[in-house]
Design a protein around this motif. Structure first.
Motif, mmCIF file in Angstrom:
data_model
loop_
_atom_site.group_PDB
_atom_site.id
_atom_site.type_symbol
_atom_site.label_atom_id
_atom_site.label_comp_id
_atom_site.label_asym_id
_atom_site.label_seq_id
_atom_site.Cartn_x
_atom_site.Cartn_y
_atom_site.Cartn_z
ATOM 1 N N THR A 21 46.854 42.749 37.278
ATOM 2 C CA THR A 21 46.292 43.819 37.890
ATOM 3 C C THR A 21 45.417 43.538 39.114
ATOM 4 O O THR A 21 45.589 44.475 40.147
ATOM 5 C CB THR A 21 45.530 44.671 36.807
ATOM 6 N N GLY A 22 44.555 42.553 38.972
ATOM 7 C CA GLY A 22 43.698 42.377 39.997
ATOM 8 C C GLY A 22 44.183 41.340 41.011
ATOM 9 O O GLY A 22 45.614 40.577 40.782
ATOM 10 N N SER A 40 43.624 38.744 34.202
ATOM 11 C CA SER A 40 42.320 38.566 33.407
ATOM 12 C C SER A 40 42.590 39.384 32.038
ATOM 13 O O SER A 40 43.601 39.495 31.771
ATOM 14 C CB SER A 40 41.157 39.589 33.990
ATOM 15 N N ILE A 41 41.467 39.568 31.140
ATOM 16 C CA ILE A 41 42.062 39.877 29.895
ATOM 17 C C ILE A 41 42.692 41.420 29.942
ATOM 18 O O ILE A 41 43.429 41.763 28.752
ATOM 19 C CB ILE A 41 40.604 40.150 28.890
ATOM 20 N N ILE A 42 42.540 42.186 30.925
ATOM 21 C CA ILE A 42 43.223 43.536 30.682
ATOM 22 C C ILE A 42 44.537 43.021 30.967
ATOM 23 O O ILE A 42 45.533 44.346 30.832
ATOM 24 C CB ILE A 42 42.613 44.397 31.898
ATOM 25 N N ASP A 43 45.221 41.938 31.401
ATOM 26 C CA ASP A 43 46.704 41.853 31.791
ATOM 27 C C ASP A 43 47.290 41.251 30.419
ATOM 28 O O ASP A 43 48.439 40.841 30.594
ATOM 29 C CB ASP A 43 46.813 40.627 32.910
ATOM 30 N N ILE A 44 46.648 41.071 29.396
ATOM 31 C CA ILE A 44 47.091 40.616 28.150
ATOM 32 C C ILE A 44 48.047 41.814 27.514
ATOM 33 O O ILE A 44 47.689 42.829 27.390
ATOM 34 C CB ILE A 44 46.026 40.225 27.131
#
Lengths: 223, 275
Positions: free
Chosen positions: B168-169, B173-177
């Motif tokens: 994503t960035g 990061s953990i949001i891409d799990i």
């Protein structure tokens, strides 16, 4: 500002920023509740035993004074790491939100105790003498005169402390406490993502503004 | 007031005296080395590799080089000093870091071969003996800064605990799990404190060197990232200096048996020498 930007932004908000807002709020509430309770008790003892106190006990006062000064001499981050063996014993862990709350609450206790002592000292001596001439006991004077007289200044002290320790919670990321500070640093600054960085700053700004607003409101009511 | 000024004056006199002595000493040293036609070199490092430099210094002395090693306390400081040609070489940052540094600053730093060493990034656990043993809802402490977080998440994907979707960035990061079948909980910590949480979590992902610092066995990992070897930490010099005799001599010393023995004994496997 297209649709894709917003979908990415909401993904960040949902999984990173949102939980961190609650983490920050939980930390600051716990710190303030514990800090106010114990800070108030310590401040009352300081004013009772202090040099101008109603029940002057130099030795006890010196011990308390020394403790408050020692805790206040630690920078917050150092206090968090230096206290970690104690944190482990008391909270059962050295990481996460719970581990950050204990050292910060202790720092807040010392901070509040010292500031409240200062507001208590400011109370007009003549009022105290008048109460004494009516035969009031020390405890009555402390709660009915000193504390009552300094309620407005107690409110501004607690407002100040809440804002000071809101910024202190941003350091909690050092021990995995999360919160807006850690997100601003890791997901914002270090990831070259200014949107996240300034969103966190804006949320902190709103929180500070809100605390100050409530503080001012209560201050006005109390006068 | 009078006494205050006297004290101030005295303090100023002492400081300036010390300063003069310091300066004159430095210049006399330079003269001495010039007379003997010895080559004076300044090598920058951080505390991690500070013990290594004196071993090389000793050997280099016999070859006619006088190494002065300067210990910095921030990752970017030696590279900045090297870019400004204030020092002749540095031994600390890994090669990809140097490349990023070059692209962000107008420097041309190079890492000549043969490379010296690399630090493995690995999964360590005091509770579980293998990756398969890691239970449901296990907690992992990772280093929270984006580059280390990205590498740690890729390790978790490599061992099959999570799968990552699109980035994503700038970094994973953990949001891409995307999938997390064991519901691994990730705790983001300051890289210097990650290893300290090892007793409180199921596993940590840290550099072997951190384990050594925490008096834990750096070779006790349950999974080591094979990518680690692509992050060589070696002598860094300015472009154009990579073929100078001192660079060749310096690197030759790091390949000798006596150096390797000292190195391995000191670092206990927390840094691996290239074969």
């Amino acid at each position: 500002m297209d649709a894709e930007f917003w979908s990415v932004f909401f993904r960040y908000f949902d999984r990173v920023i949102g939980p961190s807002i609650f983490a920050t709020l939980r930390m600051i509430s716990a710190i303030m509740i514990i800090g106010t309770l114990f800070g108030f008790i310590v401040a009352v003892l300081l004013i009772l035993y202090g040099p101008y106190g109603l029940d002057h006990r130099p030795r006890l006062y010196k011990i308390l004074d020394f403790l408050v000064n020692s805790i206040r001499s630690f920078p917050v981050l150092i206090l968090i790491v230096a206290m970690s063996p104690v944190t482990k014993q008391v909270m059962g862990t050295t990481i996460g939100e719970r581990a950050a709350i204990l050292p910060l609450a202790i720092a807040a206790t010392a901070f509040i105790a010292r500031l409240l002592e200062n507001s208590f000292i400011e109370v007009d001596k003549q009022l105290i003498e008048a109460a004494q001439s009516f035969g009031a006991t020390s405890i009555q004077i402390v709660f009915r005169v000193i504390v009552k007289e300094s309620i407005p200044s107690m409110i501004s002290t607690l407002t100040l402390t809440a804002i000071t320790f809101l910024s202190a919670t941003t350091i909690a990321g050092a021990v995995g406490g999360g919160g807006l500070g850690a997100v601003a640093l890791n997901y914002g600054y270090q990831s070259f993502n200014n949107v996240i960085l300034y969103t966190c700053v804006l949320i902190l700004f709103i929180m500070v503004w809100f605390i100050q607003f409530i503080g001012n409101l209560l201050y006005k009511r109390s006068q | 007031m009078n006494r205050f000024f006297k004290t101030l004056l005295l303090a100023l006199c002492i400081t300036s005296l010390l300063f003069t002595i310091g300066c004159s000493q430095q210049s006399s040293q330079e003269v001495a080395s010039a007379e003997q036609e010895r080559v004076a070199l300044k090598i920058g490092t951080l505390s991690t590799f500070e013990p290594v430099i004196p071993w090389i210094e000793e050997e280099m002395k016999e070859l006619g080089y006088d190494i002065e090693h300067i210990v910095f306390d921030g990752h970017t400081l030696p590279a900045t000093a090297l870019g400004n040609k204030e020092i002749d070489g540095l031994f600390h940052n890994h090669k990809p870091w140097i490349e990023t540094f070059n692209s962000l600053n107008s420097t041309n730093l190079v890492v000549p071969e043969p490379y010296i060493t690399y630090g493995p990034l690995a999964i360590y656990s005091l509770k579980h003996d293998s990756v398969e043993d890691i239970p449901q809802n296990a907690q992992f402490a990772l280093m929270g800064d984006p580059t280390n977080m990205e590498r740690s998440l890729i390790i978790l994907q490599d061992v099959g605990l999570i799968t990552l979707g699109d980035k994503t960035g700038e970094f994973y990061s953990i949001i891409d799990i995307e999938e997390n079948p064991k519901n691994i909980r990730i705790l983001e910590t300051e890289s210097a404190t990650t290893v300290r949480s090892i007793e409180d979590v199921d596993a940590v992902i840290v550099y072997a060197h951190r384990m050594m610092q925490a008096s834990l066995d750096p070779t006790s990992y349950i999974y080591a990232d094979p990518e680690s070897a692509n992050y060589p930490q070696s002598l860094v010099v300015n472009e154009g200096n990579e073929n100078e005799q001192w660079v060749i001599d310096f690197l030759a010393i790091t390949q000798t048996e006596s150096f390797r023995d000292k190195f391995n004994e000191y670092y206990q496997g927390s840094y691996i020498l290239y074969e």
